[in-house]
Scaffold this active site. Structure first.
Site, PDB file in Angstrom:
ATOM      1  N   LYS A  93       0.853  -1.187   0.000  1.00  0.00           N
ATOM      2  CA  LYS A  93       0.000   0.000   0.000  1.00  0.00           C
ATOM      3  C   LYS A  93       0.892   1.241   0.000  1.00  0.00           C
ATOM      4  O   LYS A  93       1.828   1.332   0.807  1.00  0.00           O
ATOM      5  CB  LYS A  93      -0.899  -0.032   1.246  1.00  0.00           C
ATOM      6  N   GLU A 153     -20.004  -5.231   8.956  1.00  0.00           N
ATOM      7  CA  GLU A 153     -20.982  -4.501   9.771  1.00  0.00           C
ATOM      8  C   GLU A 153     -22.104  -5.411  10.277  1.00  0.00           C
ATOM      9  O   GLU A 153     -22.607  -5.218  11.390  1.00  0.00           O
ATOM     10  CB  GLU A 153     -21.579  -3.338   8.969  1.00  0.00           C
ATOM     11  N   ARG A 162     -26.145  -1.937   5.695  1.00  0.00           N
ATOM     12  CA  ARG A 162     -25.791  -3.342   5.604  1.00  0.00           C
ATOM     13  C   ARG A 162     -26.416  -4.165   6.735  1.00  0.00           C
ATOM     14  O   ARG A 162     -26.699  -5.337   6.571  1.00  0.00           O
ATOM     15  CB  ARG A 162     -24.275  -3.490   5.749  1.00  0.00           C
TER      16      ARG A 162
HETATM   17  C1  LIG Z   1     -19.264  -1.896   3.863  1.00  0.00           C
HETATM   18  C2  LIG Z   1     -18.096  -0.957   4.002  1.00  0.00           C
HETATM   19  N1  LIG Z   1     -17.573  -0.701   5.231  1.00  0.00           N
HETATM   20  C3  LIG Z   1     -16.540   0.162   5.353  1.00  0.00           C
HETATM   21  C4  LIG Z   1     -16.005   0.780   4.261  1.00  0.00           C
HETATM   22  C5  LIG Z   1     -14.896   1.813   4.441  1.00  0.00           C
HETATM   23  N2  LIG Z   1     -13.658   1.390   3.764  1.00  0.00           N
HETATM   24  C6  LIG Z   1     -13.304   1.900   2.582  1.00  0.00           C
HETATM   25  S1  LIG Z   1     -11.883   1.267   2.000  1.00  0.00           S
HETATM   26  C7  LIG Z   1     -11.685   0.316   3.377  1.00  0.00           C
HETATM   27  C8  LIG Z   1     -10.492  -0.568   3.510  1.00  0.00           C
HETATM   28  C9  LIG Z   1     -10.380  -1.464   2.324  1.00  0.00           C
HETATM   29  O1  LIG Z   1      -9.298  -2.332   2.465  1.00  0.00           O
HETATM   30  P1  LIG Z   1      -8.879  -3.232   1.241  1.00  0.00           P
HETATM   31  O2  LIG Z   1     -10.067  -3.841   0.615  1.00  0.00           O
HETATM   32  O3  LIG Z   1      -7.830  -4.151   1.712  1.00  0.00           O
HETATM   33  O4  LIG Z   1      -8.295  -2.205   0.180  1.00  0.00           O
HETATM   34  P2  LIG Z   1      -6.961  -1.324   0.281  1.00  0.00           P
HETATM   35  O5  LIG Z   1      -7.400   0.071   0.592  1.00  0.00           O
HETATM   36  O6  LIG Z   1      -6.072  -1.890   1.335  1.00  0.00           O
HETATM   37  O7  LIG Z   1      -6.357  -1.424  -1.073  1.00  0.00           O
HETATM   38  C10 LIG Z   1     -12.750   0.500   4.262  1.00  0.00           C
HETATM   39  C11 LIG Z   1     -12.888  -0.170   5.569  1.00  0.00           C
HETATM   40  C12 LIG Z   1     -16.592   0.497   3.011  1.00  0.00           C
HETATM   41  N3  LIG Z   1     -16.176   1.084   1.896  1.00  0.00           N
HETATM   42  N4  LIG Z   1     -17.623  -0.362   2.916  1.00  0.00           N
END
Ligand SMILES: Cc1ncc(C[n+]2csc(CCOP(=O)(O)OP(=O)(O)O)c2C)c(N)n1
Length: 632
Positions: free
Chosen positions: A283, A360, A388
């Site tokens: 990242k 969630e 959700r």
């Molecule tokens: C249902 C839901 N809960 C929380 C989020 C907030 N959120 C956005 S990106 C993220 C982290 C995503 O991690 P990952 O899929 O590993 O992608 P990365 O950013 O590490 O590439 C979160 C928790 C979301 N988009 N959707």
């Protein structure tokens, strides 16, 4: 002219040499850093998928092949490779490019929901549909992060995809070990184990043998090979879990080695059935400030953490105070410890906070379990993600009258994240839940006050909803109490009780400005902050009788929200004073600043004053001075 400026679509990538691709990746990174620092946006995730996205667009043929980005916050590179370089500077600005894929922006964009863990289900459906339609020359590609893979839907999809043996579907797990913070849970540990147990050098051979369906390695030979491999892997390689589900697993692959990625993707594309490609990326790759950022690898700039002086921080600070007094209070976050303000609580009481991953639904039912066993859980999530967990809130928590407090940050209009992020649904959804109590603090001081009241409720669930980024300061004290409600303003001297304006949450403060404007035109306004928008305090019925018009204002969809609840209360009490309800139109609202979006929805004090003046004039012609109808 830069190389990137010459890329008008994926076809322009195909003739580039490896050296040119390296240069292009550098140019993309420079633009990502420069733009997001100016416009705000998701930096770390996009820096990490530059080579991966280039490889996808060189191997697949979008839009014939379909690419689904899970969550979509990592689709900036995809935007740049699909003809949007010139407009990239408008990212997340009103009227500019959105921060997620957008079907209106490009034929290369498919899914714009931004709620995590849906990509595999979309991809499953798309691949099945192409099979039914006989369009067997298309491949569906899903890009899903290790964080998004912690969501339940992703596992429901994997279960189905495993059974759809001839779906032309490539699942790319972009494993950087991080969500906002390091991804937690059994799955995260599992992926980490795969990462350390295998060296990249062996991967190419492995891809060739594992993904071969060619006549040269016919099915029996393939089966034997595969059997042997699997036997070895059982001992050495924990990816067996995926294979035991019946999924073809390939990896781990270095996601920053573009050539290697291309090779793996070509094999996966030609395999003809579902393949899970486990790709390791860093990242923030290529930008030391992001790579070394210990909080979240610059997941977002500016940081999403609960900054000092915001309501989110006030919530976090108050949780620490409550935690000291109440050992039964525990906290749950769905992969957003810092953004929701729970970081200090976690530091103070590490054994009383649970990060459940992007889950969630599980968060809410797990809270029900905690409450059943005598604790008082506080589930801190963004308003939009509570959608959700509606059934879990209704049936698992409320039906059992369990004392769970849902703290909904980013409630109401959120701004640049756009349609899928506005917290405009919870105020209506929660009105449907029997026994639910909803608090809507108007300012930071009330966040602390109402949080304390909520955790004292022991016979059912509570919600505290607020605009997390709202600034501390500008607090307004009540001049009187009416039941549980705060009266903030009585009609100015000499003016009658014309309008009872009930403003939920921060809209109570907007109501004060409306009252000032109306006073100039001789209209007397009482401004009330209900504090609790459910149940609506019955004292409101008596107050309404003393006015000529009731006005409600809320930062939530109009359908079924607080305004509708007030109108119902008045009907039930046979109060025939007319009610006007102001709120967000029941539409998917575009991105912009919070103020811009509120203005488009007509929720500025100026517009409210104009509309209320007209309503008063309509109801009592002659009583109100003509000039009042042109209030500005
Ligand atoms: C249902 C839901 N809960 C929380 C989020 C907030 N959120 C956005 S990106 C993220 C982290 C995503 O991690 P990952 O899929 O590993 O992608 P990365 O950013 O590490 O590439 C979160 C928790 C979301 N988009 N959707």
């Amino acid at each position: 002219m830069t190389l990137l400026e010459c890329i008008n679509g994926p076809e322009d990538l195909k003739g580039l040499s490896q050296d040119q691709l390296t240069r292009l990746a550098g140019e993309i990174r420079d633009l990502l850093i420069e733009t997001t620092n100016r416009t705000s946006g998701h930096l770390g995730p996009n820096l990490g998928v530059v080579e991966l996205t280039i490889a996808i667009h060189r191997v697949f043929d979008s839009p014939k092949d379909k690419i689904v980005f899970d969550t979509g916050h990592q689709a900036y590179v995809h935007k740049l490779l699909t003809g949007r370089v010139a407009r990239f500077g408008t990212l997340r600005q009103r009227g500019g490019l959105t921060g997620y894929p957008s079907r209106a922006e490009s034929e290369h964009d498919l899914v714009e929901n931004s709620h995590a863990s849906t990509s595999l289900s979309y991809a499953d459906g798309l691949a099945k549909a192409y099979k039914v339609r006989g369009e067997t020359d298309r491949t569906v590609v899903a890009v899903i992060g290790d964080g998004a893979l912690t969501g339940g839907m992703a596992w429901e999809a994997l279960n189905n995809i495993a059974a759809a043996k001839d779906s032309r579907l490539v699942m790319i797990v972009n494993d950087n070990g991080w969500s906002y913070q390091p991804t937690i849970g059994g799955l995260a540990e599992h992926l980490a184990a795969i990462r350390v147990s295998q060296r990249y050098e062996h991967v190419l051979d492995y891809i060739k043998t594992t993904l071969s369906r060619t006549p040269v390695v016919g099915p029996p030979i393939y089966g034997t090979l595969h059997g042997i491999k699997k036997g070895i892997k059982d001992v050495l390689q924990p990816q067996v879990m995926f294979e035991d589900l019946g999924l073809k697993y390939v990896g781990p692959i270095d996601g920053h080695d573009e050539r290697l990625m291309e090779n793996a993707l070509r094999h996966a594309r030609d395999f003809g059935g579902p393949v899970l490609l486990h790709v390791i990326t860093k990242k923030g790759f290529g930008y030391p400030e992001a790579e070394q950022n210990e909080v979240d690898c610059l997941h977002q700039v500016p940081a999403a953490g609960a900054a000092p002086g915001t309501c989110s921080r006030v919530f976090g600070d108050e949780m620490v105070v409550i935690g000291a007094r109440r050992p039964d209070v525990v906290a749950i976050t769905a992969a957003m410890l810092h953004p929701t303000g729970l970081a200090q609580f976690a530091a103070a009481y590490p054994d009383r906070v649970y990060d459940v991953g992007i889950a969630e639904q599980h968060a809410v039912t797990s809270a029900a379990g905690l409450a059943m066993a005598g604790l008082h859980p506080v589930v801190a999530i963004y308003s939009t993600f509570l959608n959700r967990a509606f059934d879990q809130t209704l049936m698992d928590v409320a039906l059992h009258r369990l004392p769970v407090t849902l703290v909904l940050d980013r409630a109401g209009v959120t701004g640049p994240d756009g349609a899928s992020h506005h917290g405009m649904w919870d105020g209506s959804l929660m009105q449907l839940v029997p026994g639910m109590k909803i608090a809507a603090p108007r300012d930071a001081k009330r966040v602390a006050e109402l949080l304390n009241e909520a955790v004292e409720v022991s016979d059912g669930p509570t919600v505290v909803r607020f605009v997390g980024k709202g600034k501390v300061g500008g607090e307004v004290e009540a001049i009187a109490r009416l039941g549980v409600m705060d009266v903030l303003r009585e009609p100015a001297e000499g003016l009658g009780a014309d309008v009872l304006l009930v403003g939920a949450g921060p809209m109570a403060l907007a109501g004060l400005e409306v009252a000032d404007r109306l006073a100039v035109h001789g209209i007397g306004v009482t401004v009330v902050d209900p504090r609790w928008t459910k149940p609506v305090d019955e004292a409101l019925a008596g107050a309404a009788r003393q006015h000529r018009l009731v006005v409600t204002v809320e930062d939530n969809g109009r359908a079924g929200g607080f305004g509708d609840a007030v109108a119902r209360l008045l009907r039930d009490h046979d109060v025939d004073v007319p009610v006007k309800t102001f709120g967000l139109p029941q539409e998917f609202l575009a991105h912009g600043t919070r103020d811009e979006v509120l203005a488009d929805a007509g929720l500025t004090p100026q517009n409210l004053a104009r509309q209320i003046t007209e309503a008063v004039a309509l109801r009592s012609p002659g009583d109100v001075p003509e000039a009042a109808t042109t209030a500005d």
